[in-house]
Structures are given as structure tokens and as C-alpha cells.
Design a protein around this motif. Structure first.
Motif, mmCIF file in Angstrom:
data_model
loop_
_atom_site.group_PDB
_atom_site.id
_atom_site.type_symbol
_atom_site.label_atom_id
_atom_site.label_comp_id
_atom_site.label_asym_id
_atom_site.label_seq_id
_atom_site.Cartn_x
_atom_site.Cartn_y
_atom_site.Cartn_z
ATOM 1 N N LEU A 97 0.849 -1.194 0.000
ATOM 2 C CA LEU A 97 0.000 0.000 0.000
ATOM 3 C C LEU A 97 0.886 1.247 0.000
ATOM 4 N N VAL A 98 0.699 2.090 -1.000
ATOM 5 C CA VAL A 98 1.414 3.366 -1.086
ATOM 6 C C VAL A 98 0.398 4.485 -0.902
ATOM 7 N N CYS A 99 0.596 5.305 0.130
ATOM 8 C CA CYS A 99 -0.320 6.417 0.409
ATOM 9 C C CYS A 99 0.096 7.650 -0.382
ATOM 10 N N SER A 100 -0.859 8.458 -0.769
ATOM 11 C CA SER A 100 -0.525 9.703 -1.457
ATOM 12 C C SER A 100 0.321 10.588 -0.542
ATOM 13 N N ASN A 101 1.206 11.332 -1.151
ATOM 14 C CA ASN A 101 2.247 12.065 -0.441
ATOM 15 C C ASN A 101 1.659 13.215 0.388
ATOM 16 N N VAL A 102 2.116 13.350 1.628
ATOM 17 C CA VAL A 102 1.718 14.478 2.478
ATOM 18 C C VAL A 102 2.913 15.370 2.809
ATOM 19 N N SER A 103 4.098 15.030 2.287
ATOM 20 C CA SER A 103 5.320 15.767 2.605
ATOM 21 C C SER A 103 5.309 17.150 1.956
ATOM 22 N N PRO A 104 5.913 18.128 2.623
ATOM 23 C CA PRO A 104 6.029 19.464 1.996
ATOM 24 C C PRO A 104 6.962 19.476 0.797
ATOM 25 N N HIS A 105 7.721 18.396 0.594
ATOM 26 C CA HIS A 105 8.651 18.323 -0.530
ATOM 27 C C HIS A 105 7.983 17.853 -1.821
ATOM 28 N N THR A 106 6.775 17.334 -1.730
ATOM 29 C CA THR A 106 6.098 16.873 -2.937
ATOM 30 C C THR A 106 5.602 18.059 -3.749
ATOM 31 N N LEU A 136 -4.937 9.577 0.374
ATOM 32 C CA LEU A 136 -5.268 9.974 1.738
ATOM 33 C C LEU A 136 -6.163 11.203 1.692
ATOM 34 N N ALA A 137 -7.145 11.249 2.568
ATOM 35 C CA ALA A 137 -8.070 12.384 2.575
ATOM 36 C C ALA A 137 -7.355 13.699 2.855
ATOM 37 N N TRP A 138 -6.173 13.625 3.485
ATOM 38 C CA TRP A 138 -5.399 14.823 3.780
ATOM 39 C C TRP A 138 -4.122 14.889 2.933
ATOM 40 N N GLY A 139 -4.083 14.151 1.819
ATOM 41 C CA GLY A 139 -2.924 14.207 0.931
ATOM 42 C C GLY A 139 -2.645 15.632 0.478
ATOM 43 N N ARG A 140 -1.359 15.949 0.329
ATOM 44 C CA ARG A 140 -1.021 17.347 0.013
ATOM 45 C C ARG A 140 -1.585 17.770 -1.339
ATOM 46 N N HIS A 141 -1.462 16.922 -2.349
ATOM 47 C CA HIS A 141 -1.974 17.264 -3.673
ATOM 48 C C HIS A 141 -2.970 16.235 -4.205
#
Length: 598
Positions: A97-106, A136-141
Motif C-alpha cells: 500500500l502506497v499512500c498519497s504524499n503528504v510531505s512538503p517536498h512533494t 489519503l483524505a489529507w494528501g497534500r496534492h
């Protein structure tokens, strides 16, 4: 469909979680990475342990913050992925399982995200592994399932698909109908969770308040139907982050979890279970009383008569109208003094009710009986209350009252039946109890009500045999004490109906029994809130009767007896179609009961 559960749903060590899932009857598990990291077992030992228990390892998760990053970070992410592929090989699982990115670097670049996920899938494919990309519902993009699918589609790799998570989809208000536009073979995994409807940050909502399907406010069944219509053929898997579940007994939680999936399959039209046989009333309430004299005296003051005694057991039958109470002096209780241990439910078809209960993991309780005892089946509610499936005095069915040869007849004294029974639930089993009574018995849940208690909030939810709440043949009220330390101090109660509450209150007072005292301040407030006929409020004040009126003009009058052990009795009179339970008066009642115990 196969059924799986994420190890994050359960408490304990990884081996304890695997054992609990297997005992409950799950087919597989998702290994949550933190559980693996904290385990002293090697991945090979975990794989062998799961296989010995009959469990497959269906998913390894989560792999975070991978896609749409600068080249230097991407190189490190690929290195990290290669290590995880090796761990998965040793575990014997083939889906990551790969979650959508939440990092500020994405960065917000779908083309870059698709290209990097394609490379990840290429490497995974070389190891015989599939990658399931989840929004993720809170994914950055990327925070919606349709956006995640567009990226997967653009990446166009056979080892890359999507993971659909009901919480992430429904918490954002996304329309799940679009799931049917995704080819079924590209839906690699389906994770399921429900949640109460709340206005709060979605990350905190997700991390602390998820629950099993059927215990919250989401339409999880509709989402599952859309996934199946799209062609999804993988397992139904639970991923629930819940503070209570992570502290509760793993075995109980696992059974509750599997029951929720069985009921969900029925709701989604994917499985046929024996139809629910909704109870039509209360046949009896059974009290275990090591010292029966105090509660017997209280029943006598209420006008009940001991009409019979069990032929082989120290159990007395007390009756008035259609209200029946069994007083069992031969059963020890888990608490000091008198406690409610069993409820007899009038059931249209007891045999059919048993079949449904067993299909929903509530097997019939083993019982010791003599050859002369009437056979009567019972199942256990989550709090341990035994629920007997009865057909009282109905031709063609065993009649439990024949075990109580009549010694004398009941005398009408105002009480006509049982209005409702209120059960205080263990702190970790409230949602489980709601799901149990609704799925197994076919009861309908009403809105949860929070009541101010002197030491916190008491959570309360009514379950009835009909949607209206008025005129229902069966009403149960489940209460949750403010803290685990308080649960043993909150009285359970049986509410009896009467057609004339003032006359009944006077009879009880004349018998020398004090009612629960009500502060004068309560009646001053009542006088401000409602207009009463001359002398009416004075009567209520004198007798300790509580009062409520709804917006439709329905009225509710009630009073309480003193508490004996963990039981008190409530006498109620409903008029004008009143549907509630006097919640506006609960704070006064709870405070008075607390003062009385002191």
C-alpha cells in the motif's frame, strides 16, 4: 468474499493480534508496519505463524511520501522501497500500500507522480509485487480516489493499481458511484471503515474515531456495491484506527470486526443471512440477587406478586400486568448486590432467531437443564447479558412459564408492562453492543444522546423494534459511563409502564418505600419551562415525579425507586405519542442517585 483485518485494528503484540484474528474467523490480515517493527519475530516467523493459524498476509502497509518528489529524494525513496520489497518477500505477501504524499517536498505534478509510480511498479514487478496507490483524505496534492485513479491510469503499469478506502472517500463527501468507472482488475485492494459524523480535522477524525462498518454514519454498504459492480474480487478488509479498540481485548474486538463485515455483506446484497426476527416485546427481566430480600420488598411495594417458583432452581417469578421479573438467588454476580443478568425477548420465531444469531457469531449459550425443564435458547450480548428467545404462552412453542407452577395470581396495582430496559455498557463495548443488537436482533438505532453526569458525560443510545420510537413493543437503552472507573457505579434500570403515575406513586409511598428525592430547584425550573394545570406541579413536587414534554405535545412522566445493588426501577407514563426517555431530566436523576449512594 474473503475477509481481512489490519493489525492496527487490534490491541496487543503482533502474535496476539494474529491469534485473535484467526480465532474470530478472518481469512487474512494486513500487516501494519509498526506492528512488524515492534515484533521480536523475524518476517519468516511471522509468515509461518500466520500460515499455522490459517491466515494469509494480504497487504503490507503503509509506504508513505513516495511520489512527485525531486530527483534526490526519489532516489532515496526507491532505495527504501527495495528494502520493503525484501521484507515483503520474507513475509510472503505480494501487495504494498502506497499512500498519497503528504510531505512538503512533494510537488503538484500528476505527470511526475505517474512517472515515479511507474518506476516503483516496475521494480515491484521484478519482485512479484503489486503496488496499490491510495489517496489519503489529507494528501497534500492527491486527496480523492478519482484523482489517484487518474494518476494510476496515466502511469499505465500492470503492477500498479489503486486502493480504495471507505473512510478517505466518504469523509470528504466524494461520490462513490465513480468507482464503477475503474476497471475491477485495477482495484487492487478495498479497505473499509465507518465513522461517526463529526465536524473536525479529517486527520484527527481518521486517527482516533474510525469504527467498524455499521457503527458510524457512513454508507459503507453502497461503496462496497460500487466496487463489486466495477469487478473487484479481492478481500473485504478492515482498517480502523480507534483509541478504544487499541486498548480493548483483541479477541472481543476481532469478533466484533468480523460480525460487522458479515452484516455489511448482507446490507450490500452480497450474502444471504437468515432474516432478522425482530423481538415483539420483553418476556421477562432476570435479576441475580445474592440477598433477594431488599429487591423483593421493593417489587412488593410496586405491587408485584410472587406468583411462582422454578421447579428445580432458586428462581422466583414476580408479576404485575404483563411485566414479569425473575429473581434468581442462586447465581453469583460480577458486581456487589443485585444485578440484571438476563432479558427474555418475545420472539416471533425463536428457531429462526437462533439461526440468525449463529450466522452473526452469537452462538447459543450452553445451559444445564433437567429433562423436565422447558428448553429455552439464549445468546450473550457483548456485555454478558443473556438474551433468551421466548414465545410466552403461544401455541406450538415451548412456554418458559411452565417451569414456574402458579402459586397465586398477580393483582392489578397500576403497572401494566415493561416500557424499556436501560443497560450500562462496559467502556470499550458501546459501539459493539449497538452493532450486535441491530444486526442480530434487527433493532433500529436512534440518535446518540450525551447526558451531563456529575463526573463527566454519559453517552446514551436507544434501540427499538420500530423506527418511530413511539408505540414500540421493545425498547432498549444502552448507556456508557463517563470513564471505566464509573461504569460499576451507574445503575441499570427497568422501566415499568403505568396508566396513572400519580396513583402508582402514592401506592408506592403508602407501602413505606421512598422514591428517589428530587431537588426543589428542578421544580422551580419546570415551572419556568412549562404551563401546568392548577395543582399539577405541586403534585409532582410532592411525589418526586419528573416531567418532560416534546415539541409535538407528547408528555412523559416518570419517577425512580432507590437503587438496590446495581438496579433501580423507573415507572413511566407516556401520553400524546411521546418518543423519548426523559433525557432532559437525566442530569437531575444521575446526581440524585450519586447522592443516594453516598
Amino acid at each position: 468474499m474473503r475477509k481481512s483485518i489490519a493489525t492496527v485494528c487490534l490491541s496487543g503484540s503482533l502474535t496476539e493480534k494474529l491469534s485473535a484474528a484467526a480465532r474470530a474467523g478472518f481469512d487474512g490480515v494486513e500487516i501494519f508496519e509498526n506492528d512488524l517493527l515492534a515484533s521480536p519475530l523475524t518476517p519468516e516467523q511471522i509468515r509461518d505463524r500466520a500460515a499455522d493459524l490459517g491466515l494469509t498476509i494480504d497487504l503490507y502497509q503503509p509506504f508513505r511520501d513516495f511520489e512527485a518528489v525531486p530527483d534526490d529524494l526519489f532516489a532515496g525513496n526507491l532505495r527504501r522501497a527495495e528494502h520493503k520489497f525484501d521484507v515483503m518477500r520474507r513475509l510472503g505477501t505480494d501487495t504494498l500500500l502506497v499512500c498519497s504524499n503528504v510531505s512538503p517536498h512533494t510537488v503538484d505534478d500528476d505527470h511526475l507522480a505517474a512517472a515515479q509510480l511507474h518506476q516503483l511498479a516496475d521494480r515491484a514487478h521484478a519482485h512479484g509485487i503489486r503496488v496499490a496507490y491510495e489517496a489519503l483524505a489529507w494528501g497534500r496534492h492527491v486527496s480523492t480516489y478519482d484523482h489517484a485513479w487518474r494518476i494510476v491510469e496515466q502511469a499505465d503499469h500492470p503492477a500498479l493499481g489503486t486502493c480504495l478506502d471507505s473512510f478517505h472517500i466518504l469523509s470528504r463527501g466524494s461520490d462513490p458511484k465513480g468507482i464503477e468507472d475503474i476497471p475491477g482488475e485495477k482495484i487492487f485492494y478495498l479497505q473499509l471503515a465507518d465513522a461517526p459524523l463529526m465536524a473536525m480535522d479529517v486527520l484527527q477524525w481518521s486517527r482516533h474515531h474510525r469504527c467498524f462498518p455499521g457503527q458510524g454514519g457512513f454508507d459503507v454498504a453502497s461503496l462496497v456495491r460500487h466496487a463489486v459492480n466495477a469487478g473487484y474480487q479481492g478481500p473485504l478488509s478492515l482498517e480502523v484506527f480507534n483509541d478504544v479498540f487499541r486498548q480493548a481485548d483483541a479477541g472481543h474486538t476481532a469478533v466484533d470486526a468480523l460480525r460487522s463485515l458479515i452484516a455489511l455483506e448482507e446490507s450490500a446484497g452480497l450474502a444471504d443471512l437468515p432474516s432478522p426476527t425482530v423481538p415483539s416485546g420483553v418476556a421477562f427481566a432476570e435479576l441475580a440477587a445474592p440477598d433477594p430480600e431488599p429487591v423483593a420488598a421493593l417489587l412488593g411495594a410496586l405491587g408485584f406478586v410472587r406468583t411462582g417458583r422454578h421447579t428445580t432452581k432458586p428462581v422466583d417469578l414476580w408479576e404485575q400486568g404483563e411485566a414479569r421479573v425473575l429473581l434468581n438467588s442462586g447465581t453469583a454476580t460480577r458486581h456487589d448486590g443485585t444485578a440484571l443478568t438476563a432479558i427474555g425477548l418475545e420472539t416471533p420465531d425463536p428457531d429462526a432467531a437462533v439461526r440468525r444469531a449463529e450466522a452473526l457469531l452469537a452462538p447459543v449459550l450452553p445451559r444445564r437443564r433437567t429433562e423436565h425443564d422447558i428448553p429455552l435458547d439464549a445468546v450473550a450480548a457483548p456485555d454478558g447479558t443473556e438474551l433468551f428467545l421466548c414465545a410466552t404462552r403461544r401455541p406450538g412453542h415451548p412456554d418458559w412459564t411452565r417451569d414456574f407452577p402458579a402459586e397465586r395470581a398477580a393483582v392489578p396495582a397500576g403497572i401494566t408492562g415493561i416500557d424499556h430496559i436501560a443497560l450500562t455498557q462496559p467502556w470499550h463495548q458501546f459501539d459493539e453492543a449497538v452493532l450486535f443488537h441491530c444486526s442480530v436482533l434487527g433493532l433500529l438505532p436512534h440518535e446518540t444522546v450525551d447526558v451531563a453526569d456529575p463526573y463527566g458525560l454519559l453517552r446514551s443510545r436507544a434501540l427499538t423494534s420500530g423506527a418511530s420510537g413511539a408505540g414500540d413493543a421493545l425498547r432498549l437503552v444502552l448507556n456508557l459511563a463517563p470513564t471505566p472507573a464509573n461504569q460499576g457505579t451507574r445503575a441499570q434500570h427497568i422501566a415499568f409502564t403505568t396508566g396513572d403515575i400519580t396513583d402508582t406513586a402514592r401506592r408506592v409511598r403508602a407501602a413505606g418505600t421512598d422514591l428517589l428525592p428530587v431537588p426543589a430547584n428542578y421544580y422551580d425550573d419546570l415551572d419556568a419551562r412549562f404551563a401546568f394545570a392548577p395543582g399539577e406541579l405541586d403534585t409532582y413536587r410532592d411525589l418526586g415525579i419528573l416531567y418532560d414534554r416534546d415539541e409535538q405535545g407528547g408528555e412523559f412522566r416518570h419517577f425512580y425507586t432507590a437503587t438496590v445493588g446495581r438496579i433501580c426501577f423507573e415507572i413511566v407514563q407516556r401520553t400524546g405519542g411521546y418518543r423519548g426517555y426523559g433525557a432532559a431530566n437525566a442530569t437531575v436523576r444521575l446526581a440524585a442517585q450519586r447522592d443516594q449512594r453516598r
